[in-house]
Design an enzyme around this catalytic site. Structure first.
Site, mmCIF file in Angstrom:
data_model
loop_
_atom_site.group_PDB
_atom_site.id
_atom_site.type_symbol
_atom_site.label_atom_id
_atom_site.label_comp_id
_atom_site.label_asym_id
_atom_site.label_seq_id
_atom_site.Cartn_x
_atom_site.Cartn_y
_atom_site.Cartn_z
ATOM 1 N N GLU A 57 0.835 -1.194 0.000
ATOM 2 C CA GLU A 57 0.000 0.000 0.000
ATOM 3 C C GLU A 57 0.874 1.249 0.000
ATOM 4 O O GLU A 57 1.884 1.314 0.695
ATOM 5 C CB GLU A 57 -0.882 0.016 1.249
ATOM 6 C CG GLU A 57 -1.716 -1.228 1.360
ATOM 7 C CD GLU A 57 -2.683 -1.169 2.529
ATOM 8 O OE1 GLU A 57 -3.004 -2.239 3.055
ATOM 9 O OE2 GLU A 57 -3.102 -0.062 2.900
ATOM 10 N N CYS A 110 3.594 8.461 0.667
ATOM 11 C CA CYS A 110 4.135 7.624 1.745
ATOM 12 C C CYS A 110 4.342 6.223 1.169
ATOM 13 O O CYS A 110 3.381 5.551 0.801
ATOM 14 C CB CYS A 110 3.110 7.620 2.883
ATOM 15 S SG CYS A 110 3.531 6.538 4.234
ATOM 16 N N CYS A 130 6.023 -6.480 8.466
ATOM 17 C CA CYS A 130 7.150 -5.920 9.211
ATOM 18 C C CYS A 130 7.496 -6.868 10.352
ATOM 19 O O CYS A 130 6.617 -7.470 10.965
ATOM 20 C CB CYS A 130 6.774 -4.549 9.774
ATOM 21 S SG CYS A 130 8.129 -3.765 10.676
ATOM 22 N N CYS A 135 5.904 -3.744 16.662
ATOM 23 C CA CYS A 135 5.502 -2.634 17.543
ATOM 24 C C CYS A 135 4.044 -2.890 17.932
ATOM 25 O O CYS A 135 3.205 -3.192 17.072
ATOM 26 C CB CYS A 135 5.647 -1.293 16.835
ATOM 27 S SG CYS A 135 7.346 -0.955 16.327
ATOM 28 N N CYS A 165 0.912 -1.104 16.303
ATOM 29 C CA CYS A 165 0.939 -0.977 14.834
ATOM 30 C C CYS A 165 0.201 -2.138 14.171
ATOM 31 O O CYS A 165 0.482 -3.308 14.439
ATOM 32 C CB CYS A 165 2.384 -0.943 14.363
ATOM 33 S SG CYS A 165 2.554 -0.955 12.584
ATOM 34 N N GLU A 199 9.685 -1.711 8.154
ATOM 35 C CA GLU A 199 10.765 -0.945 8.796
ATOM 36 C C GLU A 199 11.812 -0.695 7.699
ATOM 37 O O GLU A 199 12.548 -1.612 7.305
ATOM 38 C CB GLU A 199 11.348 -1.762 9.957
ATOM 39 C CG GLU A 199 12.755 -1.411 10.400
ATOM 40 C CD GLU A 199 12.974 0.059 10.748
ATOM 41 O OE1 GLU A 199 12.363 0.535 11.704
ATOM 42 O OE2 GLU A 199 13.763 0.736 10.056
ATOM 43 N N LEU A 226 10.030 7.334 18.192
ATOM 44 C CA LEU A 226 10.527 7.225 19.567
ATOM 45 C C LEU A 226 9.456 6.617 20.483
ATOM 46 O O LEU A 226 9.646 5.569 21.075
ATOM 47 C CB LEU A 226 10.966 8.610 20.054
ATOM 48 C CG LEU A 226 11.940 8.631 21.210
ATOM 49 C CD1 LEU A 226 13.208 7.863 20.894
ATOM 50 C CD2 LEU A 226 12.272 10.073 21.595
ATOM 51 N N ASN A 227 8.361 7.316 20.640
ATOM 52 C CA ASN A 227 7.133 6.763 21.256
ATOM 53 C C ASN A 227 7.192 6.370 22.726
ATOM 54 O O ASN A 227 6.218 5.812 23.244
ATOM 55 C CB ASN A 227 6.629 5.538 20.460
ATOM 56 C CG ASN A 227 6.428 5.869 19.007
ATOM 57 O OD1 ASN A 227 6.077 6.997 18.674
ATOM 58 N ND2 ASN A 227 6.679 4.925 18.131
ATOM 59 N N ASN A 281 -4.237 6.255 15.911
ATOM 60 C CA ASN A 281 -5.435 5.826 15.197
ATOM 61 C C ASN A 281 -5.830 4.432 15.656
ATOM 62 O O ASN A 281 -5.177 3.465 15.287
ATOM 63 C CB ASN A 281 -5.162 5.766 13.685
ATOM 64 C CG ASN A 281 -4.980 7.145 13.111
ATOM 65 O OD1 ASN A 281 -5.792 8.027 13.338
ATOM 66 N ND2 ASN A 281 -3.891 7.328 12.387
ATOM 67 N N CYS A 296 -0.719 6.135 9.564
ATOM 68 C CA CYS A 296 0.511 5.513 10.034
ATOM 69 C C CYS A 296 0.207 4.363 10.991
ATOM 70 O O CYS A 296 -0.563 4.518 11.925
ATOM 71 C CB CYS A 296 1.329 6.577 10.752
ATOM 72 S SG CYS A 296 2.879 5.988 11.342
HETATM 73 S S1 SF4 Z 1 5.562 0.976 13.514
HETATM 74 FE FE1 SF4 Z 1 6.882 0.677 11.729
HETATM 75 S S2 SF4 Z 1 8.581 -0.566 12.519
HETATM 76 FE FE2 SF4 Z 1 6.935 -0.743 14.021
HETATM 77 S S3 SF4 Z 1 5.835 -2.614 13.376
HETATM 78 FE FE3 SF4 Z 1 4.823 -0.851 12.409
HETATM 79 S S4 SF4 Z 1 5.725 -0.730 10.379
HETATM 80 FE FE4 SF4 Z 1 7.083 -1.972 11.668
#
Ligand code: SF4
Length: 289
Positions: free
Chosen positions: A20, A34, A41, A45, A48, A92, A146-147, A222, A265
């Site tokens: 995508e 983007c 990935c 995370c 995500c 990533e 960073l988060n 989100n 994102c």
């Molecule tokens: S935030 Fe980025 S690095 Fe982390 S799992 Fe999602 S796509 Fe991968």
């Protein structure tokens, strides 16, 4: 705040996987594409959607560049030209570092797509050796997700931190950016209610990035299906931002866009039947979820 539509392009690859790409116009005339760098990935995370898929494939240099070329062709009439490229789609980017460095070089080359290196940004969750390599080999900008402001939280929500902790990550950036004088890094910080959004977090964040040439982007989370996190209320994001600004930092706030169409994102992809397991929630955060 006015909601602007984001546009998704789906590419079908030879092995039947789908990637995508998202085109994001903004009111100031900037249109960003983007791009994805992997199918799925490996980083897992916890906030995500893409991370739940696991890694299915590294994209080739051509598959990455083609996303920007196609977006340019398809959308140039509607939105004016594509002005920026961000590597913040699926994957990533620095886990696929060879192809990402080559693709970003083609995007800024005079014989290639001719973007300014300041308009092409590669994002990472914090792969320290690859960050060093990227900063040495690429002219493009770097963003770091960073988060969190403690290893305890980051070890949980971004497991890569167990390998490259905050001290190592930020120490490396401080040192490498000092050598590259003109560069600044963009820190992305997804705001998760009661997890990383306290005023103590804001104060710790100002200390952590001290001495690093940077901007900070606070991003509204989100929620997606299966997500265990909640978004920080907008008023609290503004309070958090004000603490950062008072300490002299440059801060941008991105309130949510695109959550109505699974194209923001951390929301790209389709995990399917196989999903990476969620990690154990540290005891003190059980109540936050
Ligand atoms: S935030 Fe980025 S690095 Fe982390 S799992 Fe999602 S796509 Fe991968």
């Amino acid at each position: 705040m006015e909601q602007e539509r984001m546009l998704q392009i789906l590419f079908s690859l030879e092995n039947a996987s789908v990637i995508e790409t998202v085109v994001i116009p903004n009111a100031r005339g900037r249109t960003t594409v983007c791009v994805s760098s992997q199918v799925g990935c490996a980083m897992n995370c916890q906030f995500c959607f893409t991370g739940r898929m696991g890694l299915r494939k590294h994209l080739s240099t051509a598959e990455i560049v083609e996303q920007a070329v196609f977006a340019r062709k398809l959308f140039s009439d509607e939105f004016g030209s594509i002005t920026n490229v961000v590597f913040m789609g699926m994957g990533e980017p620095l886990h696929n570092v060879d192809n990402v460095i080559k693709a970003s070089a083609i995007m800024v080359d005079e014989q290639g797509l001719q973007f300014s290196p300041r308009k092409v940004t590669v994002s990472t969750s914090g792969l320290v050796p690859q960050i060093k390599r990227f900063l040495h080999e690429s002219k493009c900008d770097l963003a770091v997700s960073l988060n969190a402001t403690t290893d305890e939280v980051r070890n949980w929500i971004m497991p890569i931190n167990r390998k490259y902790n905050l001290n190592l990550l930020l120490g490396t950036l401080r040192e490498e950016l000092r050598l590259r004088r003109k560069s600044i890094v963009l820190f992305e910080y997804v705001m998760l209610a009661e997890v990383n959004d306290s005023m103590d977090d804001a104060k710790r964040l100002t200390e952590l990035v001290h001495g690093i040439s940077c901007k900070i982007n606070l991003i509204s989370f989100n929620p997606h299906s299966g997500s265990q996190f909640k978004p920080t209320p907008d008023e609290k994001i503004i309070e958090f931002r004000n603490i950062l600004i008072q300490s002299g930092l440059t801060v941008m706030v991105r309130l949510s866009r695109g959550d109505d169409q699974m194209a923001a994102c951390g929301q790209l992809g389709e995990p399917g039947d196989y999903q990476l397991p969620l990690l154990r929630v540290p005891d003190k955060f059980q109540v936050a979820l």
